[in-house]
Design an enzyme around this catalytic site. Structure first.
Site, short mmCIF file in Angstrom:
data_model
loop_
_atom_site.label_atom_id
_atom_site.label_comp_id
_atom_site.label_asym_id
_atom_site.label_seq_id
_atom_site.Cartn_x
_atom_site.Cartn_y
_atom_site.Cartn_z
N HIS A 58 7.81 -26.90 -0.15
CA HIS A 58 7.15 -27.94 -0.92
C HIS A 58 6.02 -27.37 -1.77
O HIS A 58 5.10 -28.07 -2.15
CB HIS A 58 6.64 -29.04 0.01
CG HIS A 58 7.75 -29.62 0.83
ND1 HIS A 58 8.47 -30.72 0.42
CD2 HIS A 58 8.32 -29.20 1.99
CE1 HIS A 58 9.40 -30.98 1.33
NE2 HIS A 58 9.34 -30.07 2.28
N LYS A 88 -12.94 2.29 -1.96
CA LYS A 88 -13.91 2.60 -0.89
C LYS A 88 -15.07 3.41 -1.48
O LYS A 88 -16.24 3.16 -1.20
CB LYS A 88 -13.24 3.40 0.24
CG LYS A 88 -12.36 2.58 1.18
CD LYS A 88 -11.85 3.43 2.35
CE LYS A 88 -10.97 2.62 3.30
NZ LYS A 88 -10.46 3.35 4.46
N GLU A 127 0.83 -1.21 0.00
CA GLU A 127 0.00 0.00 0.00
C GLU A 127 0.87 1.26 0.00
O GLU A 127 0.46 2.30 -0.51
CB GLU A 127 -0.91 -0.02 1.24
CG GLU A 127 -2.34 0.38 0.92
CD GLU A 127 -3.28 0.10 2.07
OE1 GLU A 127 -4.02 -0.88 1.98
OE2 GLU A 127 -3.29 0.86 3.04
O1 PA5 Z 1 -3.09 1.88 5.91
C1 PA5 Z 1 -4.18 2.36 5.72
O2 PA5 Z 1 -4.39 3.58 5.80
C2 PA5 Z 1 -5.37 1.49 5.38
O3 PA5 Z 1 -5.01 0.18 5.18
C3 PA5 Z 1 -6.40 1.56 6.49
O4 PA5 Z 1 -5.82 1.10 7.69
C4 PA5 Z 1 -7.64 0.72 6.16
O5 PA5 Z 1 -8.17 1.11 4.93
C5 PA5 Z 1 -8.70 0.90 7.25
O6 PA5 Z 1 -9.02 2.25 7.41
P1 PA5 Z 1 -9.74 2.76 8.71
O7 PA5 Z 1 -8.83 2.56 9.87
O8 PA5 Z 1 -9.99 4.21 8.45
O9 PA5 Z 1 -11.00 1.98 8.87
#
Ligand code: PA5
Length: 450
Positions: free
Chosen positions: A307, A421, A278
């Site tokens: 394996h 989202k 990410e």
């Molecule tokens: O790293 C990030 O920002 C994302 O992976 C969020 O943690 C994830 O989308 C969840 O978001 P939130 O904590 O706002 O529910």
């Protein structure tokens, strides 16, 4: 102290034609400049995760000290950065540290998964922790509404004490819910993004609940931050590993495999997967130019995946950098009995520790990969404990920032996740997303989906 063994990442007697060491020094100046940039961003409080080891945990200690002793399980409702760190720490330590309380994480919207969790836990003794920085994530909100409704109906008099919420200090509708219902709440710091938040209340509350020593976790993180505070690449394991991964990525190694030889650390590889994917997978660079960069993180488990995957890693496309995680001392071990001393097929295993076999197999895989010119590194945990986990977390968070900056992208945002989202809100008819809903309807028509 965690050991970082990188000899098979650079050209050596074993690895003749991989990355020559000079290449590292060619980047010295660039890394020094990035270091200055990082230091400036730290001073401007833009990289909040660096400072988490200093944050007070008094509020968590008080909360745990005053907790109703009836609670023996915590159910976390969260996803991504609001779940993966919690899972990783619990999985790593539940057996090694013999944790007295249990953690269950629901990080999906799979109805069968939720059914399984709800059938397996005792709601009487479960504390629910809703974790979401934004307070709007559909997955977490759906889980929250189902579980809170069940609790309200089952415990009309005291459901409030069974729910805690971890979210933004002020923003988001959950803050209003917290006020209205009187739920106990914790905070996700403004300047710490989801995937960098495990050492904030996001990961510390559930850890402290299960019995993890959060001070040790933070001490380990602090020690690693200090170890990674020098611009000198050879003295800074986060910069060195980040730079090497970057240089290999530029040489076409598009995949980064993390392969712990420990089931307990498998979820840590999952945490890494999100951090690397990410943070670095980006369409645009900081100047807005289209670059489409990122190294795909993959997790594998030793020896299980020897394996399954290692054939590909050894003989398939040479497009991977592999990082092993080794544990030197396991809390529980077995001596393999010499059950058939007259049979050469198995007697070599007799009277050996099971962990010796595990680590011999790891080294054997390292040797096989190195012979095949596949770059590989090894992170060594002397044992699995809070301190070393804290070190590991900080090491990879700093490494991710460095690599992001080498790629000239913003490692802290996630526009691709946000667009997913938004599409979900539109599909589910959330108010304010009418335009996107119309676009999706058109898309469905074009694809002939009704
Ligand atoms: O790293 C990030 O920002 C994302 O992976 C969020 O943690 C994830 O989308 C969840 O978001 P939130 O904590 O706002 O529910």
């Amino acid at each position: 102290m965690l050991k970082y063994e990188y000899h098979n990442l650079l050209a050596s007697k074993q690895m003749l034609s991989i990355l020559p060491k000079d290449k590292i020094f060619d980047s010295e100046h660039q890394v020094k400049n990035i270091h200055e940039e990082i230091m400036a961003e730290r001073r401007a409080k833009l990289l909040g995760f660096y400072d988490l080891p200093e944050n007070s945990t008094r509020h968590i200690d008080d909360f745990i000290a005053n907790l109703d002793p009836v609670f023996d399980t915590m159910l976390v409702l969260g996803i991504g950065g609001s779940a993966l760190g919690n899972k990783a720490l619990y999985s790593a330590l539940k057996t090694e540290a013999e944790l007295p309380r249990k953690l269950v994480v629901y990080d999906n919207v799979d109805p069968v998964f939720l059914y399984e969790i709800l059938s397996q836990i005792n709601l009487e003794t479960t504390l629910v922790n809703v974790i979401t920085k934004s307070g709007t994530t559909a997955e977490t909100m759906a889980g929250y509404m189902i579980v809170a409704d069940i609790l309200k109906r089952k415990f009309p008099k005291d459901y409030q004490k069974r729910i805690i919420v971890t979210t933004d200090k002020e923003r988001g509708f959950l803050r209003q819910v917290i006020k209205k219902e009187g739920y106990k709440s914790f905070t996700v710091p403004d300047n710490v993004g989801g995937r960098f938040s495990v050492l904030s209340d996001v990961g510390l509350v559930s850890s402290a609940f299960t019995g993890i020593n959060i001070q040790e976790l933070l001490s380990g993180a602090k020690a690693m931050r200090e170890r990674c505070s020098e611009p000198d690449i050879m003295e800074n394991p986060a910069y060195l590993n980040g730079l090497i991964h970057f240089l290999y990525y530029r040489l076409g190694k598009n995949i980064s495999v993390m392969m712990p030889y420990s089931n307990s650390l498998y979820d840590l590889a999952d945490w890494y997967r999100q951090l690397w994917a990410e943070s670095l997978g980006k369409r645009k660079d900081i100047k807005g130019r289209e670059v489409y960069v990122g190294q795909t993180p993959v997790k594998a488990l030793g020896t299980t995946d020897q394996h399954s995957q290692v054939q590909l890693y050894t003989e398939g496309p040479n497009d991977k950098v592999i990082t092993f995680i080794t544990v030197e001392n396991f809390k529980h071990d077995y001596i393999i009995p010499n059950l058939h001393p007259d049979h050469e097929e198995v007697n070599y295993l007799g009277n050996r520790k099971l962990s010796d076999l595990l680590n011999a197999e790891r080294l054997a895989t390292e040797i096989a990969l190195s012979k095949a010119m596949r770059p590989n590194a090894n992170i060594v945990f002397p044992q699995i404990d809070e301190y070393h986990l804290g070190e590991f977390i900080m090491l990879y968070e700093i490494q991710t920032i460095l690599t992001g900056k080498l790629l000239r992208i913003n490692p802290l945002d996630q526009p691709g996740v946000e667009s997913g989202k938004i599409a979900t809100y539109a599909l589910m008819n959330k108010k304010g997303y009418e335009k996107e809903h119309a676009e999706i309807e058109k898309y469905k028509q074009d694809r002939d989906i009704t």
